[in-house]
Design a protein around this motif. Structure first.
Motif: not given
Length: 436
Positions: A12-14, A18-21, A25-29
């Motif tokens: 859900g965090m990932v 990503m939905a926020l743009g 890679a940074f979403a996963f980090m």
């Protein structure tokens, strides 16, 4: 924390970031850092993430990635690709719809020398669409073959995405690359048959026009001069792996050397070509390695939190056939591909699907190719298939997403036929790796 709470929290965090743009890679980090603090806690959590990072991206299995990317960049920037297409155009002569066949043949050759579906689609679109439009080809025949053939670079080695998938899934990279040869070339043949059927059913889709006659002797000379050398490069990349002469890394280096030698022989070599190719390679390789790093840590967090084991136990608790599980996985990949790019899908699904595949005693090589085909199909499915938007970027003004998606639909049917044949005859995938 229950395994399903951990799973929903991490994924859900990932997806939320990503939905926020936020870039993938940074979403996963960010998720990895937050997950480490939640499940490990304290300063040791951050230190653990940092310690793991260096070992994750210094594995020898990942060495072919920058070589394959550099080889494709050299092939494109040097102009060798244009020579291949010009020769194929003359070689097909007066065949009805010859530019469609040129697209399939040239795109297949280009796939073996780039490993990038985006590069394949972009190059085919920029080279072929304006010419086909000028000749009077129907938009279905100018867009469809390019979208179909563009995705072949995911399957036919050297596939950058294939190397990434094999590395993340713990599969032998060389065997996995070789496993994609027969399915990839079968798919190219299916595309050619489909084009023939489309022209036979409606000859008005392709125009009749006068072209320069080329004698058989001249045609063969052009083929030997401009296409046969590319075959040598393909052999240096694929043949050396099959015969066990070189590792994937060594064969990739031979491939780069082969393209460099050809560019010198054809007097296409320049410092600018090398500079542009190296800059492109550095940008793409840095992105790929950063993604691998974050994905591997994400997999470790799923395992540490108990999410992987819990999901595996849950999935295997149902009394359903292996075929039903594969169908559900296949549909899930297609659904995800409508909204996400292939790398993001791989990052999320590989830590979940491959333990399940091993538990069900499915050959990971076979499943990896099935996954690549699923990802290739997902890139030409609306509303957010990545290759659809690549094609829109190079298509003539006024082309709509609906037209692009409609043109791609028959080629997706060819993918489904291949998946069916692979299921009935697994040797399509496993025969060549079995010779190694």
């Amino acid at each position: 924390m229950a395994w399903y709470d951990a799973l929903f929290l991490l994924i859900g965090m990932v997806i939320g970031l990503m939905a926020l743009g936020v870039p993938v890679a940074f979403a996963f980090m960010a998720t990895n850092l937050a997950g480490a603090l939640i499940f490990i806690g304290g300063e040791s959590a951050i230190l653990q993430v940092v310690d793991n990072s260096s070992s994750l991206i210094t594995r020898f299995q990942l060495a072919p990635v920058p070589f394959f990317i550099f080889m494709g960049s050299l092939f494109f920037h040097s102009g060798l690709a244009i020579r291949v297409f010009d020769t194929l155009d003359k070689f097909f002569g007066r065949v009805p719809g010859r530019l469609c066949y040129v697209t399939v043949a040239g795109g297949t050759i280009f796939s073996t020398l780039t490993g990038s579906s985006m590069a394949n689609t972009a190059m085919l679109g920029s080279l072929m669409v304006p010419e086909m439009q000028r000749r009077g080809y129907h938009w279905r025949m100018s867009l469809g073959p390019i979208l179909g053939t563009g995705g072949l670079a995911m399957i036919i080695p050297p596939s950058t995405l294939g190397v990434l998938l094999a590395s993340l899934a713990g599969i032998d990279v060389g065997r996995f690359l070789i496993a994609g040869i027969i399915p990839g070339f079968m798919l190219a043949c299916f595309f050619a048959v489909l084009i023939t059927v489309q022209i036979w059913m409606n000859p008005k889709l392709t125009p009749n026009y006068e072209i320069e006659r080329v004698s058989l002797r001249r045609g063969l000379k052009l083929a030997v001069t401009n296409i046969a050398p590319m075959g040598l490069v393909v052999f240096m990349v694929i043949g050396l792996i099959i015969f066990g002469v070189a590792t994937p890394t060594e064969s990739a280096a031979f491939g780069v050397a082969g393209v460099l030698i050809l560019s010198i022989i054809f007097r296409l070599f320049s410092i600018k070509v090398v500079k542009d190719s190296m800059l492109s390679t550095i940008k793409v390789s840095a992105m790929v390695f950063f993604i691998i790093l974050n994905s591997s840590i994400f997999s470790q967090l799923l395992a540490y939190s108990g999410a992987s084991a819990g999901l595996l136990g849950f999935a295997t608790s149902f009394d359903v056939s292996v075929g039903a599980v594969l169908v559900m996985i296949f549909l899930a990949l297609l659904l995800l591909g409508m909204f996400m790019d292939p790398v993001s899908i791989m990052l999320i699904t590989i830590p979940i699907f491959f333990p399940l595949v091993h538990a069900l005693h499915i050959d990971p090589l076979w499943f990896g190719i099935l996954m690549l085909i699923s990802l290739e199909m997902s890139q030409t499915t609306p509303p957010f298939g990545l290759l659809l938007f690549v094609m829109l970027g190079v298509a003539p003004k006024g082309t709509t997403l609906r037209q692009v998606a409609f043109a791609a639909a028959p080629f997706l049917a060819c993918d489904l036929v291949l998946v069916g044949l692979m299921t009935l005859f697994p040797a399509i995938v496993l025969f060549l790796p079995g010779l190694m």
